[in-house]
Design a protein around this motif. Structure first.
Motif, PDB file in Angstrom:
ATOM      1  N   PRO A  64     -17.507 -32.471  24.220  1.00 19.67           N
ATOM      2  CA  PRO A  64     -18.009 -32.782  22.879  1.00 19.67           C
ATOM      3  C   PRO A  64     -16.887 -32.805  21.849  1.00 19.67           C
ATOM      4  CG  PRO A  64     -18.476 -30.500  23.427  1.00 19.67           C
ATOM      5  CD  PRO A  64     -17.914 -31.127  24.672  1.00 19.67           C
ATOM      6  N   THR A  65     -17.057 -33.644  20.863  1.00 17.10           N
ATOM      7  CA  THR A  65     -16.105 -33.690  19.755  1.00 17.10           C
ATOM      8  C   THR A  65     -16.420 -32.558  18.787  1.00 17.10           C
ATOM      9  OG1 THR A  65     -15.877 -36.084  19.922  1.00 17.10           O
ATOM     10  CG2 THR A  65     -15.250 -35.066  17.835  1.00 17.10           C
ATOM     11  N   MET A  66     -15.390 -31.814  18.386  1.00 17.82           N
ATOM     12  CA  MET A  66     -15.562 -30.709  17.447  1.00 17.82           C
ATOM     13  C   MET A  66     -15.029 -31.110  16.078  1.00 17.82           C
ATOM     14  SD  MET A  66     -14.502 -27.437  19.848  1.00 17.82           S
ATOM     15  CE  MET A  66     -12.957 -28.178  20.410  1.00 17.82           C
ATOM     16  N   GLN A  67     -15.756 -30.705  15.032  1.00 20.22           N
ATOM     17  CA  GLN A  67     -15.349 -31.015  13.665  1.00 20.22           C
ATOM     18  C   GLN A  67     -15.158 -29.729  12.871  1.00 20.22           C
ATOM     19  OE1 GLN A  67     -17.302 -34.699  11.905  1.00 20.22           O
ATOM     20  NE2 GLN A  67     -18.940 -33.946  13.216  1.00 20.22           N
ATOM     21  N   PHE A  68     -14.082 -29.719  12.086  1.00 17.90           N
ATOM     22  CA  PHE A  68     -13.777 -28.545  11.268  1.00 17.90           C
ATOM     23  C   PHE A  68     -13.332 -29.002   9.877  1.00 17.90           C
ATOM     24  CE2 PHE A  68     -12.792 -27.651  15.703  1.00 17.90           C
ATOM     25  CZ  PHE A  68     -13.530 -26.501  15.936  1.00 17.90           C
ATOM     26  N   PRO A  69     -14.037 -28.561   8.819  1.00 15.13           N
ATOM     27  CA  PRO A  69     -13.593 -28.914   7.469  1.00 15.13           C
ATOM     28  C   PRO A  69     -12.185 -28.386   7.209  1.00 15.13           C
ATOM     29  CG  PRO A  69     -15.822 -28.042   7.442  1.00 15.13           C
ATOM     30  CD  PRO A  69     -15.290 -27.803   8.821  1.00 15.13           C
ATOM     31  N   GLY A  70     -11.341 -29.237   6.652  1.00 12.56           N
ATOM     32  CA  GLY A  70      -9.953 -28.844   6.418  1.00 12.56           C
ATOM     33  C   GLY A  70      -9.831 -27.611   5.537  1.00 12.56           C
ATOM     34  N   ILE A  71     -10.659 -27.531   4.495  1.00 13.13           N
ATOM     35  CA  ILE A  71     -10.572 -26.390   3.575  1.00 13.13           C
ATOM     36  C   ILE A  71     -10.912 -25.090   4.300  1.00 13.13           C
ATOM     37  CG2 ILE A  71     -12.969 -26.602   2.777  1.00 13.13           C
ATOM     38  CD1 ILE A  71     -11.972 -25.804  -0.009  1.00 13.13           C
ATOM     39  N   TRP A  72     -11.834 -25.149   5.260  1.00 19.02           N
ATOM     40  CA  TRP A  72     -12.191 -23.956   6.037  1.00 19.02           C
ATOM     41  C   TRP A  72     -11.032 -23.523   6.933  1.00 19.02           C
ATOM     42  CZ3 TRP A  72     -12.622 -23.382  11.391  1.00 19.02           C
ATOM     43  CH2 TRP A  72     -13.204 -22.189  11.824  1.00 19.02           C
ATOM     44  N   LEU A  73     -10.348 -24.495   7.547  1.00 20.15           N
ATOM     45  CA  LEU A  73      -9.189 -24.163   8.376  1.00 20.15           C
ATOM     46  C   LEU A  73      -8.084 -23.530   7.537  1.00 20.15           C
ATOM     47  CD1 LEU A  73      -9.030 -27.311  10.688  1.00 20.15           C
ATOM     48  CD2 LEU A  73      -9.511 -24.963  11.412  1.00 20.15           C
ATOM     49  N   ARG A  74      -7.862 -24.078   6.341  1.00 18.66           N
ATOM     50  CA  ARG A  74      -6.810 -23.500   5.478  1.00 18.66           C
ATOM     51  C   ARG A  74      -7.184 -22.075   5.074  1.00 18.66           C
ATOM     52  NH1 ARG A  74      -3.520 -21.080   4.022  1.00 18.66           N
ATOM     53  NH2 ARG A  74      -1.951 -21.375   2.388  1.00 18.66           N
ATOM     54  N   ASP A  75      -8.447 -21.845   4.776  1.00 15.85           N
ATOM     55  CA  ASP A  75      -8.911 -20.510   4.395  1.00 15.85           C
ATOM     56  C   ASP A  75      -8.753 -19.517   5.541  1.00 15.85           C
ATOM     57  OD1 ASP A  75     -10.263 -18.434   2.943  1.00 15.85           O
ATOM     58  OD2 ASP A  75     -12.115 -18.959   3.974  1.00 15.85           O
ATOM     59  N   ASN A  76      -8.861 -20.010   6.771  1.00 15.88           N
ATOM     60  CA  ASN A  76      -8.829 -19.132   7.939  1.00 15.88           C
ATOM     61  C   ASN A  76      -7.514 -19.211   8.707  1.00 15.88           C
ATOM     62  OD1 ASN A  76     -11.685 -17.851   8.342  1.00 15.88           O
ATOM     63  ND2 ASN A  76     -12.059 -19.968   7.716  1.00 15.88           N
ATOM     64  N   CYS A  77      -6.454 -19.536   8.011  1.00 13.88           N
ATOM     65  CA  CYS A  77      -5.136 -19.535   8.640  1.00 13.88           C
ATOM     66  C   CYS A  77      -4.848 -18.157   9.238  1.00 13.88           C
ATOM     67  CB  CYS A  77      -4.062 -19.891   7.613  1.00 13.88           C
ATOM     68  SG  CYS A  77      -2.372 -19.811   8.266  1.00 13.88           S
ATOM     69  N   LEU A  78      -4.284 -18.133  10.448  1.00 16.72           N
ATOM     70  CA  LEU A  78      -4.097 -16.886  11.186  1.00 16.72           C
ATOM     71  C   LEU A  78      -2.664 -16.375  11.163  1.00 16.72           C
ATOM     72  CD1 LEU A  78      -6.303 -17.832  14.285  1.00 16.72           C
ATOM     73  CD2 LEU A  78      -6.928 -16.363  12.364  1.00 16.72           C
ATOM     74  N   CYS A  79      -1.828 -16.947  10.313  1.00 15.90           N
ATOM     75  CA  CYS A  79      -0.438 -16.462  10.238  1.00 15.90           C
ATOM     76  C   CYS A  79      -0.389 -15.096   9.559  1.00 15.90           C
ATOM     77  CB  CYS A  79       0.431 -17.472   9.493  1.00 15.90           C
ATOM     78  SG  CYS A  79       0.213 -17.455   7.696  1.00 15.90           S
ATOM     79  N   LYS A 134     -13.009 -23.378  19.586  1.00 19.70           N
ATOM     80  CA  LYS A 134     -14.252 -23.573  20.335  1.00 19.70           C
ATOM     81  C   LYS A 134     -15.277 -22.494  20.005  1.00 19.70           C
ATOM     82  CE  LYS A 134     -13.804 -24.721  24.734  1.00 19.70           C
ATOM     83  NZ  LYS A 134     -13.257 -24.767  26.114  1.00 19.70           N
ATOM     84  N   GLU A 135     -14.815 -21.273  19.750  1.00 19.75           N
ATOM     85  CA  GLU A 135     -15.727 -20.188  19.402  1.00 19.75           C
ATOM     86  C   GLU A 135     -16.350 -20.375  18.021  1.00 19.75           C
ATOM     87  OE1 GLU A 135     -13.651 -16.525  19.727  1.00 19.75           O
ATOM     88  OE2 GLU A 135     -13.464 -16.610  21.911  1.00 19.75           O
ATOM     89  N   ARG A 136     -15.753 -21.253  17.222  1.00 15.91           N
ATOM     90  CA  ARG A 136     -16.218 -21.464  15.842  1.00 15.91           C
ATOM     91  C   ARG A 136     -16.641 -22.904  15.591  1.00 15.91           C
ATOM     92  NH1 ARG A 136     -12.879 -17.662  16.772  1.00 15.91           N
ATOM     93  NH2 ARG A 136     -12.928 -15.691  15.613  1.00 15.91           N
ATOM     94  N   ASN A 137     -16.994 -23.588  16.644  1.00 11.57           N
ATOM     95  CA  ASN A 137     -17.447 -24.969  16.564  1.00 11.57           C
ATOM     96  C   ASN A 137     -18.599 -25.098  15.572  1.00 11.57           C
ATOM     97  OD1 ASN A 137     -18.195 -27.586  17.022  1.00 11.57           O
ATOM     98  ND2 ASN A 137     -18.607 -27.328  19.203  1.00 11.57           N
ATOM     99  N   PHE A 138     -18.554 -26.113  14.707  1.00 13.30           N
ATOM    100  CA  PHE A 138     -19.560 -26.286  13.670  1.00 13.30           C
ATOM    101  C   PHE A 138     -20.792 -27.049  14.142  1.00 13.30           C
ATOM    102  CE2 PHE A 138     -16.409 -24.766  10.778  1.00 13.30           C
ATOM    103  CZ  PHE A 138     -17.080 -24.399   9.620  1.00 13.30           C
ATOM    104  N   SER A 139     -20.876 -27.395  15.407  1.00 12.61           N
ATOM    105  CA  SER A 139     -22.052 -28.122  15.880  1.00 12.61           C
ATOM    106  C   SER A 139     -23.291 -27.236  15.724  1.00 12.61           C
ATOM    107  CB  SER A 139     -21.886 -28.527  17.344  1.00 12.61           C
ATOM    108  OG  SER A 139     -21.982 -27.407  18.196  1.00 12.61           O
ATOM    109  N   LYS A 140     -24.435 -27.858  15.505  1.00 12.21           N
ATOM    110  CA  LYS A 140     -25.672 -27.116  15.306  1.00 12.21           C
ATOM    111  C   LYS A 140     -26.004 -26.258  16.519  1.00 12.21           C
ATOM    112  CE  LYS A 140     -30.583 -27.642  14.269  1.00 12.21           C
ATOM    113  NZ  LYS A 140     -31.708 -28.588  14.019  1.00 12.21           N
ATOM    114  N   GLU A 141     -25.828 -26.840  17.723  1.00 12.01           N
ATOM    115  CA  GLU A 141     -26.140 -26.115  18.942  1.00 12.01           C
ATOM    116  C   GLU A 141     -25.295 -24.857  19.079  1.00 12.01           C
ATOM    117  OE1 GLU A 141     -27.287 -30.255  19.135  1.00 12.01           O
ATOM    118  OE2 GLU A 141     -25.346 -29.281  18.781  1.00 12.01           O
ATOM    119  N   HIS A 142     -24.003 -24.984  18.764  1.00 11.76           N
ATOM    120  CA  HIS A 142     -23.112 -23.833  18.906  1.00 11.76           C
ATOM    121  C   HIS A 142     -23.425 -22.767  17.869  1.00 11.76           C
ATOM    122  CE1 HIS A 142     -19.455 -21.701  20.094  1.00 11.76           C
ATOM    123  NE2 HIS A 142     -19.295 -21.445  18.815  1.00 11.76           N
ATOM    124  N   ARG A 143     -23.707 -23.196  16.633  1.00 10.71           N
ATOM    125  CA  ARG A 143     -24.029 -22.215  15.588  1.00 10.71           C
ATOM    126  C   ARG A 143     -25.293 -21.442  15.938  1.00 10.71           C
ATOM    127  NH1 ARG A 143     -25.395 -24.900  11.076  1.00 10.71           N
ATOM    128  NH2 ARG A 143     -25.035 -27.005  11.857  1.00 10.71           N
TER     129      ARG A 143
END
Length: 435
Positions: A64-79, A134-143
């Motif tokens: 499956p294709t996974m989608q992630f809002p860019g602003i959410w990825l920036r907020d959750n930077c793991l550095c 993959k653990e944070r996939n935004f698909s409805k099924e995964h959520r």
């Protein structure tokens, strides 16, 4: 839109000539729509206008294709600059000036490490592993799957006829010594709202021991543990040997204690002293189906609940206003309030709404009593139930010096129970993985 194979080959040859694409990386500017390669393990792209990052595993069929809002990825930077690894939480300081218009300027995919690397318009860099994404996939099924497994089990209601089938019993020693049994007991409480522990020691400290096994006991006006025993001059109606009608404990608390634990130390040998119990959510369902106008009244009308008195030298005046049937924003039940002694004589609603409320409440209470199950606990039994959901009571009994009914009670909150359930789930899964 996917690029054709011919265009991809041309781009690849051109990139190799100019050394713009390293051997194990595929780079993509924020203006491109999609890029992939049939030999890549991963592909990543970003839709420029929406700043939606698209990730896909190319080596897995039908991935499956996974989608992630860019602003959410920036907020959750793991550095280390953005994330505190010891507390597993983002650092808050940068949020005083967070850029909500931050853009993805460059994406690279590391096939060997299964990582996505992003360069941002604020001159920051982030790296995310495929497993983390993959653990944070935004698909409805995964959520939905995540909430089902980790948030809170879905409650199931029961009727009087179904009670013998749904009541599960557990051995006291098993929940104290075996994590898998402890988790099963807590799961049962969360789903069905009631369970029974058997063969607990006839020790006045058992309730606190159980609470400590979960987390810690909830202290109230009446202390940590309380003894329900007939006593002269009782300041609480439950401390009488009179019949105790169905009720929920402490409706006058905004943050009402969640799980009630009642340990029978001594049981009356008279004909009385029988426990009564009703699933309040089930009664609410019946009311909603058969008398929606009454359901609306009981779920919207604020009722004044109070407890005024003194116990163990401490004076108190507790108050809280809430409907009988409490719902969340999605219409799910969160709490039932009912206690005749603790319903205040003050009723702060319009006078013309009083009679309709009484009619609705009278039907709710009548149905609750009609659906009540009865049983008599024995010394060593520990009745546990959801105080936000169950109405419980007791038939009257004859109490003498030689015929005493002594119940020790206490509370633990659902927040603590749910936390313990998640910790147990993780530890038990880790043990299976290690094997």
């Amino acid at each position: 839109m996917f690029l054709t194979r011919q265009v991809l080959q041309q781009l690849t040859r051109s990139a190799k000539q100019t050394s713009e694409i390293p051997a194990i990386h595929r780079c993509l500017s924020a203006q491109a729509q999609e890029i992939s390669h049939e030999n890549d393990n991963l592909s990543a792209s970003v839709r420029g206008s929406e700043q939606m990052v698209i990730v896909q595993e190319n080596d897995l069929p039908h991935s499956p294709t996974m989608q992630f809002p860019g602003i959410w990825l920036r907020d959750n930077c793991l550095c280390d600059q953005c994330f505190h690894k010891d507390s597993l939480s983002r650092k808050p300081m940068r949020w005083s000036n967070f850029d909500c218009d931050v853009k993805v300027e460059r994406i690279t995919v590391d096939d060997k490490k299964n990582e996505i690397h992003i360069n941002w318009s604020d001159n920051h860099e982030s790296t995310f592993s495929l497993d983390w994404l993959k653990e944070r996939n935004f698909s409805k099924e995964h959520r939905e799957k995540y909430l089902h497994e980790w948030y809170r089990p879905q409650t199931q209601t029961w009727s009087k006829e179904e009670f013998p089938k749904i009541l599960k019993t557990f051995q006291f020693n098993d929940i104290m010594e075996k994590d898998e049994v402890l988790k099963e007991w807590l799961d049962t409480l969360a789903v069905w709202g009631v369970s029974m522990l058997k063969n607990a020691p006839l020790d006045i400290g058992v309730v606190k021991t159980i609470c400590n096994r979960i987390g810690f006991i909830r202290k109230t006006t009446y202390g940590e543990e309380f003894s329900v025993i007939s006593r002269p001059g009782a300041k609480n109606y439950s401390y009488l040997s009179e019949p105790l009608p169905l009720h929920t404990d402490l409706p006058y608390y905004e943050y009402k204690p969640s799980v009630t634990i009642l340990h029978t130390l001594e049981q009356s040998q008279s004909e009385g002293g029988w426990n009564t119990l009703t699933d309040g959510f089930s009664i609410a369902n019946q009311l909603k189906a058969k008398h929606p106008e009454y359901f609306k009244i009981l779920s919207e009308t604020l009722v004044d609940w109070c407890d005024i008195g003194q116990d163990a030298g401490v004076s108190f005046h507790n108050m809280w206003r809430a409907p009988v049937i409490n719902l969340d924003r999605d219409g799910h039940y969160t709490r039932i309030n009912h206690s005749v002694p603790q319903r205040d004589t003050h009723f702060n609603i319009d006078a013309d709404k009083v009679v309709p409320w009484y009619r609705a409440n009278a039907l709710f209470v009548r149905w609750a009593h009609e659906q009540a199950v009865t049983f008599k606990t024995q010394p060593g039994d520990v009745l546990t139930f959801n105080n936000l959901r169950m109405l419980h009571g007791r038939t009257g009994y004859n109490d003498t010096q030689d015929n005493v009914r002594h119940i020790v009670g206490g509370f633990v909150d659902w927040d603590i129970v749910y936390s313990r359930m998640r910790v147990l789930k993780k530890s038990l899964e880790d043990k299976i993985t290690e094997k």
